[in-house]
Write a protein that holds these residues in place. Structure first.
Motif, mmCIF file in Angstrom:
data_model
loop_
_atom_site.group_PDB
_atom_site.id
_atom_site.type_symbol
_atom_site.label_atom_id
_atom_site.label_comp_id
_atom_site.label_asym_id
_atom_site.label_seq_id
_atom_site.Cartn_x
_atom_site.Cartn_y
_atom_site.Cartn_z
ATOM 1 N N UNK A 38 45.949 39.886 38.988
ATOM 2 C CA UNK A 38 44.729 40.503 38.103
ATOM 3 C C UNK A 38 43.268 39.494 38.622
ATOM 4 N N UNK A 39 42.972 38.250 37.179
ATOM 5 C CA UNK A 39 42.289 37.689 38.061
ATOM 6 C C UNK A 39 41.554 37.762 39.062
ATOM 7 N N UNK A 40 42.518 37.043 39.934
ATOM 8 C CA UNK A 40 41.849 36.875 41.303
ATOM 9 C C UNK A 40 41.988 37.514 42.486
ATOM 10 N N UNK A 41 42.328 38.463 41.946
ATOM 11 C CA UNK A 41 42.678 39.754 42.955
ATOM 12 C C UNK A 41 40.788 40.644 42.780
ATOM 13 N N UNK A 42 40.679 40.472 41.218
ATOM 14 C CA UNK A 42 38.901 41.044 41.060
ATOM 15 C C UNK A 42 37.770 39.977 41.500
ATOM 16 N N UNK A 43 38.859 38.323 41.410
ATOM 17 C CA UNK A 43 37.688 38.460 41.735
ATOM 18 C C UNK A 43 36.993 37.644 43.507
ATOM 19 N N UNK A 44 38.266 37.870 44.682
ATOM 20 C CA UNK A 44 38.519 38.293 46.017
ATOM 21 C C UNK A 44 37.291 39.283 45.917
ATOM 22 N N UNK A 45 37.727 40.812 44.966
ATOM 23 C CA UNK A 45 37.316 41.922 45.171
ATOM 24 C C UNK A 45 35.326 41.476 44.652
ATOM 25 N N UNK A 46 35.109 40.970 43.932
ATOM 26 C CA UNK A 46 33.941 41.046 43.603
ATOM 27 C C UNK A 46 32.803 39.418 44.267
ATOM 28 N N UNK A 47 33.984 38.969 45.440
ATOM 29 C CA UNK A 47 32.909 39.003 46.542
ATOM 30 C C UNK A 47 33.270 37.294 46.435
ATOM 31 N N UNK A 48 34.103 36.853 45.934
ATOM 32 C CA UNK A 48 34.558 34.560 45.547
ATOM 33 C C UNK A 48 34.953 35.088 46.416
ATOM 34 N N UNK A 49 34.573 33.959 47.030
ATOM 35 C CA UNK A 49 35.738 32.642 48.342
ATOM 36 C C UNK A 49 36.311 31.873 48.152
ATOM 37 N N UNK A 50 35.121 30.849 46.956
ATOM 38 C CA UNK A 50 35.550 29.952 46.206
ATOM 39 C C UNK A 50 36.608 29.294 45.276
ATOM 40 N N UNK A 51 37.504 28.503 45.383
ATOM 41 C CA UNK A 51 38.906 28.926 44.217
ATOM 42 C C UNK A 51 39.198 27.916 44.295
ATOM 43 N N UNK A 52 38.390 27.279 42.496
ATOM 44 C CA UNK A 52 38.682 26.015 41.672
ATOM 45 C C UNK A 52 40.466 26.029 40.965
ATOM 46 N N UNK A 53 41.579 25.195 41.678
ATOM 47 C CA UNK A 53 42.115 25.222 41.257
ATOM 48 C C UNK A 53 42.947 23.464 40.556
ATOM 49 N N UNK A 54 43.773 23.189 40.191
ATOM 50 C CA UNK A 54 44.213 22.244 40.298
ATOM 51 C C UNK A 54 45.531 21.910 39.603
ATOM 52 N N UNK A 55 46.581 20.392 39.708
ATOM 53 C CA UNK A 55 48.132 20.850 39.562
ATOM 54 C C UNK A 55 47.909 21.400 38.068
ATOM 55 N N UNK A 56 47.715 20.470 37.317
ATOM 56 C CA UNK A 56 47.338 20.318 35.846
ATOM 57 C C UNK A 56 47.559 21.895 35.433
ATOM 58 N N UNK A 57 47.263 22.999 35.586
ATOM 59 C CA UNK A 57 46.946 23.939 35.566
ATOM 60 C C UNK A 57 48.270 24.402 35.335
ATOM 61 N N UNK A 58 48.741 24.109 36.318
ATOM 62 C CA UNK A 58 50.856 24.917 36.150
ATOM 63 C C UNK A 58 50.460 26.272 36.643
ATOM 64 N N UNK A 59 49.161 26.511 37.536
ATOM 65 C CA UNK A 59 49.345 27.816 37.825
ATOM 66 C C UNK A 59 49.186 28.177 39.001
ATOM 67 N N UNK A 60 48.823 27.404 40.036
ATOM 68 C CA UNK A 60 48.502 26.881 41.547
ATOM 69 C C UNK A 60 49.199 28.507 42.290
ATOM 70 N N UNK A 61 50.503 28.299 41.950
ATOM 71 C CA UNK A 61 51.188 30.305 42.647
ATOM 72 C C UNK A 61 50.376 31.532 42.359
ATOM 73 N N UNK A 62 49.521 31.334 41.856
ATOM 74 C CA UNK A 62 49.283 32.228 41.172
ATOM 75 C C UNK A 62 47.785 32.783 42.478
ATOM 76 N N UNK A 63 46.997 31.258 41.649
ATOM 77 C CA UNK A 63 45.599 31.508 43.387
ATOM 78 C C UNK A 63 46.482 31.390 44.361
ATOM 79 N N UNK A 64 47.472 30.840 44.470
ATOM 80 C CA UNK A 64 47.610 31.100 45.951
ATOM 81 C C UNK A 64 48.556 32.925 46.534
ATOM 82 N N UNK A 65 49.095 33.389 45.266
ATOM 83 C CA UNK A 65 50.079 34.293 46.081
ATOM 84 C C UNK A 65 48.568 35.507 45.474
ATOM 85 N N UNK A 66 47.536 35.512 45.267
ATOM 86 C CA UNK A 66 46.252 36.144 45.168
ATOM 87 C C UNK A 66 45.581 36.584 46.471
ATOM 88 N N UNK A 67 45.263 35.275 46.883
ATOM 89 C CA UNK A 67 44.719 34.789 48.399
ATOM 90 C C UNK A 67 45.509 35.241 49.801
#
Length: 268
Positions: A38-67
């Motif tokens: 959800x949050x990634x989808x909103x960010x893309x809709x809002x116009x974000x194109x720069x996404x900051x992720x990390x292995x430590x966050x344990x959610x890279x797959x969420x960002x990857x799926x959204x993009x």
């Protein structure tokens, strides 16, 4: 969107979005994944194109799926992730395996920026890890390489003994801890600063001062802080679980702070 040209000529959007709690139950860092983007989808809709992720966050797959499921081409995104060295370095084989996992989770065959997340107390290992990043850079898998949470001595180690200069140092910089000295050291060495947690510390007297400044321009205290940072060429990665507040963080290109404003903000 304004871009910063890094020391390797790669251009990075000066505003990105932090993702460390995206897709997690209760919006908590340690929360289990909810199974949505959800949050990634909103960010893309809002116009974000720069996404900051990390292995430590344990959610890279969420960002990857959204993009990946968006209609925006991969080349229009600037994706950063980081090698998880919070508990130190576990060797070259481990580092290679973790990098390959990140590529898979983020559904990409390259990263625009790849960082070492934390320094640790072993110079030889830091240089070995940096050498691995240099190799991926030379192969084109990483378009840029940098570091995160490095202090001056760690930066100087890589500058002295590494082959490639880091493009960024991602550090804490916000109200009450602008980290001016380290930002100055980065700048002196041609290294851009990325501020994590840029909206921290906006409370009490600081919030009052920032709100007073913002009233002149029809902006919030948070927007004033972000504007202050980008006017000094600091890249910011604010985070929000609210679609409207995500949009507000991008709406900072229609006003400029005065020298007096800068003085008041820098003293907070």
């Amino acid at each position: 969107m304004k871009h910063i040209k890094l020391n390797d000529a790669v251009e990075i959007p000066i505003i990105g979005i932090g993702t460390n709690t995206y897709g997690k139950e209760g919006n908590q860092f340690s929360g289990t994944l909810r199974g949505d983007t959800e949050e990634v989808d909103w960010a893309i809709e809002n116009g974000y194109r720069h996404f900051d992720s990390a292995q430590l966050y344990n959610n890279e797959e969420v960002v990857g799926e959204g993009l990946a499921k968006s209609s925006v081409p991969r080349e229009n995104f600037f994706i950063t992730t980081k090698l998880n060295t919070m508990d130190g370095y576990k060797g070259a084989e481990w580092a290679h395996a973790e990098i390959e996992k990140s590529l898979e989770k983020l559904q990409t065959d390259y990263f625009d920026s790849f960082l070492i997340h934390f320094p640790w107390d072993n110079d030889d290992e830091i240089l070995e890890a940096w050498g691995i990043l240099e190799n991926y850079y030379e192969r084109g898998v990483f378009k840029s390489i940098g570091v995160s949470n490095f202090e001056t001595e760690h930066i100087d180690l890589i500058l002295e003994k590494g082959d490639i200069r880091p493009v960024v140092n991602q550090i804490k910089s916000n109200v009450g801890n602008w980290n001016d000295e380290l930002i100055g050291h980065n700048y002196k060495n041609g290294i851009a600063t990325v501020a994590w947690g840029p909206l921290g510390g906006i409370e009490g007297e600081a919030e009052q001062v920032l709100s007073e400044i913002g009233e002149q321009y029809g902006k919030t205290a948070a927007q004033v802080v972000l504007r202050y940072q980008i006017e000094r060429e600091v890249i910011v990665i604010p985070k929000s679980h609210n679609k409207d507040r995500q949009a507000e963080s991008l709406d900072i290109f229609d006003f400029e702070l005065t020298a007096e404003d800068h003085g008041r903000i820098s003293s907070l």
